[in-house]
Design a protein around this motif. Structure first.
Motif, PDB file in Angstrom:
ATOM      1  N   SER A  72       0.740  -1.210   0.035  1.00  0.00           N
ATOM      2  CA  SER A  72       0.363  -0.115  -0.074  1.00  0.00           C
ATOM      3  C   SER A  72       0.792   1.399   0.273  1.00  0.00           C
ATOM      4  O   SER A  72       0.323   2.249  -0.806  1.00  0.00           O
TER       5      SER A  72
ATOM      6  N   LEU B 232      -6.041   5.229  -1.361  1.00  0.00           N
ATOM      7  CA  LEU B 232      -5.749   6.660  -0.418  1.00  0.00           C
ATOM      8  C   LEU B 232      -5.200   7.762  -1.580  1.00  0.00           C
ATOM      9  O   LEU B 232      -5.743   8.715  -0.979  1.00  0.00           O
TER      10      LEU B 232
ATOM     11  N   PRO C  26     -14.213  13.344   2.665  1.00  0.00           N
ATOM     12  CA  PRO C  26     -13.337  12.308   3.710  1.00  0.00           C
ATOM     13  C   PRO C  26     -13.890  10.804   3.185  1.00  0.00           C
ATOM     14  O   PRO C  26     -13.147   9.950   3.068  1.00  0.00           O
TER      15      PRO C  26
ATOM     16  N   ILE D 183     -11.308   8.647   1.840  1.00  0.00           N
ATOM     17  CA  ILE D 183     -10.284   8.055   1.501  1.00  0.00           C
ATOM     18  C   ILE D 183     -10.686   7.179   3.494  1.00  0.00           C
ATOM     19  O   ILE D 183      -9.732   6.474   3.471  1.00  0.00           O
TER      20      ILE D 183
ATOM     21  N   SER E 226      -8.410   3.418   4.475  1.00  0.00           N
ATOM     22  CA  SER E 226      -7.494   3.758   5.794  1.00  0.00           C
ATOM     23  C   SER E 226      -7.943   2.631   7.349  1.00  0.00           C
ATOM     24  O   SER E 226      -7.401   1.745   7.509  1.00  0.00           O
TER      25      SER E 226
ATOM     26  N   ILE F 107      -7.168  -0.479   6.127  1.00  0.00           N
ATOM     27  CA  ILE F 107      -5.965  -1.302   6.339  1.00  0.00           C
ATOM     28  C   ILE F 107      -5.224  -1.272   7.870  1.00  0.00           C
ATOM     29  O   ILE F 107      -4.502  -1.979   7.884  1.00  0.00           O
ATOM     30  N   SER F 108      -6.197  -0.238   8.569  1.00  0.00           N
ATOM     31  CA  SER F 108      -5.911  -0.285   9.946  1.00  0.00           C
ATOM     32  C   SER F 108      -6.169  -1.518  10.519  1.00  0.00           C
ATOM     33  O   SER F 108      -5.759  -1.968  11.001  1.00  0.00           O
TER      34      SER F 108
ATOM     35  N   GLN G 193      -3.821  -4.911   9.541  1.00  0.00           N
ATOM     36  CA  GLN G 193      -3.038  -4.518  10.442  1.00  0.00           C
ATOM     37  C   GLN G 193      -3.149  -5.264  12.023  1.00  0.00           C
ATOM     38  O   GLN G 193      -2.460  -6.174  12.423  1.00  0.00           O
TER      39      GLN G 193
END
Lengths: 319, 512
Positions: free
Chosen positions: B443, B465, B476, B479, B483, B486-487, B490
């Motif tokens: 990414s 992104l 907003p 994005i 986000s 992916i957060s 992870q």
């Protein structure tokens, strides 16, 4: 010790030479822009190419490259981005911004990380410790660019505390520049603080449960004395190299953050040197060498610092 | 509990003793419980760690999302290959009929001046799809300097706000839409206007050059609809309420082209046209981006790519690393020395430089994705090889290995039958923890544009992104969802990996 240091540095230079030679050959195999297309800069570009032996066979070019670039620090001129300008000079101009952001980030995150880590270790298995550990898990995992978006949206756009981008210009030490850097520092800092907290907590809890600490307590030292003088100092042995490696790591690793906040640093230079067609090879080679050197150097510094902090560790000894 | 009396051994009465039967063999009692194997033990200890189990289910959920959505969802993104119509539905905020509380209802708070307010109001009056959900009383903004201007704080329905567009239809399409209108009682085509040069399809009223309506004294719009010309008699479908004069019916199309190749220029309502074209009302769970592509399906296909790449890289690393590390660790000596130096050199190359060089050299020859894969694999297996090598050093000197060698086991058998299984735990943990790293690097690289994966059939989280970044303050959500994805990924992978590591570590057995 000295023998070990020299051996390590020698080995590092060999590895560096191999890597940069492979990079050089690979870059030379790619087509570059014909000098005729440069217009008024044609003469200059041709001259510089002649000096660096562009028209000679590859092996001769390589010898010239080693002599002029690796030893003489002349990395040629930029051909795409800053046409005709010395690559090394442009690189040096970009360096301060990158270093500035990283130094600020470390100044803010090292104390915080240590404080949180020590606090969590001392309060092990209480709700404070669980809270910090959970937060650390989240903050370590979330990528730094997500923080950057959050900071930009909430602090820069909604609350309008900070500007969206770093202030232009070269007065790096003015208050306005610092304020405009705060979003970038915050975005870089979250992950660094969390990583440091986790590491400090792990190391300190290990030392706190060890037997020599119990001995110190039985001798009659107070809890504060044992913690500060015995536990903290011992836990610093692995923590300090970790801080050092993080510092070196983010010099090369803040590419995305520099990109998002418009910081005129080394990271965007690298990205932009690849963005042109054909890429700006001289920048690419110089920056590849820079990143390689940083990576190799940090490994050595970490190894050596163990011996410096804790004299009992003799690096490279037979025992 | 024993009493003092029973421990008085010399005084055990003789009757308590019995002879062991001489015939038959003596057995231990058979275990009543099932034996617990290595993996069962790991599973048991893993499932005790609640956070890791939750993380595991989140990963499964995200993986299912990545696999199933691109397969089944038929939205404008999956049609995008052949369809250019989706550009008309750009920047629509998230809207979900069933889960509006979670995603949003497609509305947005904005401040508009009097002119814009009237333009929006006109859309609602003509089509009945009112973009103004609620509005404040008009107020005057003293700071703007223009005292005359009224401002309104309104909540707009972005799906209605997109309004009208001009389309040029063939006679067949024109007929089809009319038939559909009659069948579903939803009006798509709205009357043509007299001003043929007007390019803004939203205007159906008298207006100045900027499209600001000229209102009558009572605040009404003045329609400028065309009335039917003799050549256009083909319109037979739904008509607007104002079209009630049988003598002079309104025209619903402007006819262009020759009599052989007739074209009908019509004003269509985008919202209703979407229903006609795709069969459902426009409602995008995660909104659409600035090109009008559905973020929900795009993110799913980006996620699918990330997962596939990561799993592929992880398994290749596993294979190469295992063999390399096994040979290094087993043979030792100069073999180890030589192979370690090779690993040193490879490990010294920064990952970003590897990726760039591979992209420059190979992306034209073998494509972007394979060259990205090569870059990941070139240095990625080093960690695995290191782990396997350590395990081999630990176990190769042990007695059971010597015993197996004495019995004549070959080198390969010793390596993979006797020593390798010891490192299974670290290897599994290692290859799981590689996955979030690969996804993160991918990414980042696509965000920076060093690797460009964007094409009509493919996208990546980083590209999404990067594209959403200039919309950060206005939209907003473009994005937000990548986000968030992916957060979440992870965090879950790290939690899951940590749980797995603890479960595989036999030293922690009983310590938790």
């Amino acid at each position: 010790m000295l023998k070990y240091v020299i051996k390590r540095i020698g080995l590092m230079l060999v590895v560096f030479l191999i890597i940069i030679s492979v990079c050089f050959v690979l870059v030379k195999l790619l087509p570059s822009k014909p000098a005729e297309q440069f217009g008024k800069d044609m003469a200059l570009i041709e001259m510089r190419r002649e000096a660096l032996g562009y028209n000679k066979p590859l092996i001769e070019q390589y010898i010239i490259f080693v002599r002029r670039s690796l030893i003489g620090m002349d990395w040629g001129v930029s051909e795409m981005m800053y046409v005709g300008q010395d690559v090394m000079k442009v690189f040096m101009e970009k360096m301060p911004a990158t270093i500035l952001v990283n130094v600020y980030t470390m100044l803010f995150s090292v104390p915080l990380g240590l404080i949180f880590g020590i606090y969590a270790a001392l309060k092990k298995n209480t709700w404070q410790d669980h809270f910090i550990s959970t937060a650390v898990m989240v903050f370590v995992s979330v990528p730094s660019y997500v923080y950057a978006f959050l900071v930009q949206y909430f602090l820069c756009f909604k609350l309008q505390w900070f500007p969206f981008q770093m202030r232009a210009g070269y007065d790096y030490f003015s208050w306005e520049t610092f304020v405009s850097l705060v979003p970038a520092i915050l975005s870089l800092g979250f992950g660094t603080v969390a990583g440091l907290t986790r590491y400090t907590r792990a190391e300190l809890t290990e030392v706190l449960t060890s037997e020599f600490l119990l001995l110190a307590r039985t001798k009659g030292l107070t809890k504060a004395q044992t913690t500060v003088r015995h536990a903290l100092r011992n836990s610093m042995v692995p923590i300090f190299p970790m801080i050092l490696s993080q510092f070196i790591g983010i010099i090369s690793g803040s590419m995305i953050i520099e990109n998002i906040f418009g910081i005129p640093g080394v990271g965007p230079l690298y990205v932009r040197s690849l963005g042109t067609t054909p890429p700006d090879y001289n920048f690419f080679l110089l920056l590849s060498a820079f990143y390689t050197l940083i990576g190799l150097g940090s490994g050595i510094i970490i190894d050596l610092s163990y011996g410096l902090i804790d004299p009992r560790i003799r690096m490279g000894s037979k025992k | 509990m024993m009493t003092k009396n029973e421990r008085n051994y010399p005084k055990i009465p003789k009757g308590k003793f019995a002879f062991v039967p001489m015939e038959g063999r003596q057995h231990d009692k058979k275990f009543e419980t099932k034996p617990i194997g290595y993996f069962q033990d790991v599973l048991m200890r893993f499932s005790r760690n609640k956070a890791s189990v939750v993380a595991f289910f989140i990963i499964v959920f995200l993986a299912l999302y990545a696999i199933l959505v691109p397969m089944f969802a038929e939205t404008n993104y999956s049609l995008a290959l052949t369809d250019t119509m989706y550009i008309n539905y750009s920047k629509l905020p998230p809207r979900s009929k069933a889960m509006g509380w979670l995603f949003g209802d497609g509305t947005k708070k904005v401040t508009v001046n009097e002119n814009d307010y009237n333009i929006l109001r006109a859309i609602g009056i003509e089509t009945g799809l009112n973009p103004i959900v609620s509005s404040s009383e008009p107020y005057q903004d003293a700071t703007s300097g223009r005292k005359q201007n009224n401002y309104y704080d309104i909540i707009t329905d972005e799906y209605y706000r997109i309004g009208m567009m001009y389309l040029t239809l063939t006679p067949d399409e024109y007929e089809n839409i009319q038939a559909w209108q009659d069948a579903n009682n939803i009006q798509v085509i709205y009357p043509a206007i007299t001003d043929a040069k007007q390019s803004d399809a939203n205007i159906w009223y008298k207006a100045n050059k900027k499209g600001v309506p000229t209102l009558t004294k009572s605040g009404d719009y003045q329609p400028i609809y065309r009335t039917t010309t003799p050549e256009d008699t083909s319109y037979h479908s739904l008509r607007i309420a104002a079209d009630n004069d049988p003598e002079k019916p309104l025209a619903y199309a402007r006819i262009t082209g020759t009599s052989q190749a007739k074209g009908y220029v019509v004003r269509v309502s985008k919202y209703n046209y979407f229903q006609y074209r795709y069969g459902f009302e426009p409602s995008f769970v995660m909104g659409t981006n600035s090109k009008g592509q559905d973020i929900f399906t795009r993110l799913a296909s980006a996620a699918r790519f990330s997962f596939m790449l990561a799993i592929f890289v992880s398994s290749l690393n596993l294979t190469i690393g295992t063999f390399y590390g096994a040979i290094e660790g087993y043979y030792g000596g100069w073999v180890d020395m030589l192979m370690e130096r090779i690993a040193d050199v490879l490990g010294g190359i920064p990952f970003i430089v590897v990726t760039s060089l591979f992209q420059l050299h190979l992306s034209n020859k073998v494509g972007v994705v394979p060259s990205l894969l090569f870059a990941f694999v070139l240095t990625g297996w080093l960690g695995m090889a290191y782990r396997v090598r350590m395990q081999f050093y630990r176990f190769k000197g042990q007695e059971y290995v010597l015993a197996a060698r004495t019995l004549g086991a070959s080198d390969a058998r010793l390596m993979f039958k006797h020593i390798f299984p010891n490192s299974l735990g670290t290897i599994i943990t290692g290859s799981i923890l590689v996955i979030p790293g690969v996804i993160f690097s991918e990414s980042s690289l696509t965000y920076l544009g060093i690797v460009n994966l964007e094409s009509s059939t493919m996208t990546s989280v980083g590209t999404m992104l990067a594209n959403g970044r200039d919309q950060l303050s206005t939209n907003p959500y473009i994005i937000l969802f990548p986000s968030l994805f992916i957060s979440l990924l992870q965090i879950s992978f790290n939690l899951f990996g940590n749980g797995l590591r603890d479960a595989f570590n036999p030293q922690l057995r009983g310590a938790e």
